[in-house]
Write an enzyme that holds these catalytic residues in place. Structure first.
Site: not given
Length: 269
Positions: A53, A11
């Protein structure tokens, strides 16, 4: 059964705890462990697709106060990439920068074992597809989003790309979203990822009940769709239970610790 192939994504590249997310250092870390790094993709003011992100540089970089809170969509790639993106995480990663997605693709070219998840944040899909085609990494990319139509569109734009629909929220929302995808025949979807929230306790630790996971695994298997889970918290016992259910695809924030749990499960077989 314990010699089964277990596939996993890191992730945000290196996970939350083991490498600075969305950096080339994180990608190499995940590849080195045998996993698939995930990159969050968004565009700069001058149209460069970057791996980041957050909408800003504040959390992950050493960008100064006058820059760090400006959305990267309002900054050029030069302004985005000049700041260290590793030292805040750990000094050993000093020198990392916010990479262009092209940097990742360059290290994937000619290396079919190097795959990548691309999580859509703020990118034109046609531009993304053109870049994938340019580098010829179509069969190494798994595009991911929480809106199924974007998965459908991306597969239409870039031939050979796989897609994953990630499903989060509370248990009711997860179940409803999964059911909608099922009723569509999982159109445009090669994988479904279910978020597992919970406290990693001694009993069944996740808010999603075990019966639903068994149901989801059975329904996806019928149409050759992979079921992936993202257990945000886990221990050896919880990973063992998931593996024993037959789940073979995972996402993790802690790749090395996850692999320790997998190896422990294998050792018990």
């Amino acid at each position: 059964m314990n010699n089964a192939i277990i596939s996993w994504q890191a992730h945000r590249g290196g996970g939350e705890y083991e490498a600075p997310d969305n950096t080339m250092g994180a990608n190499r870390y995940a590849w080195g462990l045998g996993g698939i790094p995930e990159a969050d993709v968004r565009s700069t003011k001058d149209g460069v697709i970057v791996c980041l992100h957050d909408a800003t540089l504040a959390r992950t970089t050493l960008a100064p106060d006058e820059i760090k809170d400006i959305p990267v969509s309002e900054l050029t790639f030069e302004e985005v990439s000049k700041w260290d993106a590793g030292a805040k995480f750990d000094e050993k990663f000093r020198g990392e920068r916010v990479p262009a997605l092209e940097d990742m693709f360059l290290e994937m070219q000619g290396r079919p074992e190097h795959m990548a998840y691309l999580d859509l944040k703020d990118v034109d899909l046609r531009q993304l597809g053109a870049l994938i085609d340019q580098y010829g990494v179509n069969r190494q990319v798994i595009f991911t989003h929480n809106i199924q139509n974007n998965c459908i569109e991306m597969k239409r734009i870039a031939e050979g790309v796989k897609s994953m629909l990630w499903v989060g929220g509370d248990p009711e929302r997860i179940k409803n979203t999964f059911q909608s995808a099922l009723e569509s025949g999982f159109r445009g979807v090669d994988q479904v990822q279910i978020h597992l929230n919970g406290d990693s306790g001694e009993q069944w630790p996740y808010e999603i009940d075990i019966e639903f996971l068994q149901y989801a695994l059975a329904e996806t298997a019928k149409v050759d769709v992979d079921l992936e889970v993202l257990p945000f918290r886990f221990n050896e016992r919880s990973i063992s239970r998931l593996l024993s259910l037959g789940i073979r695809w995972y996402a993790t924030d802690e790749p090395a610790r996850f692999l320790q749990c997998v190896n422990a499960w294998r050792g018990h077989g």
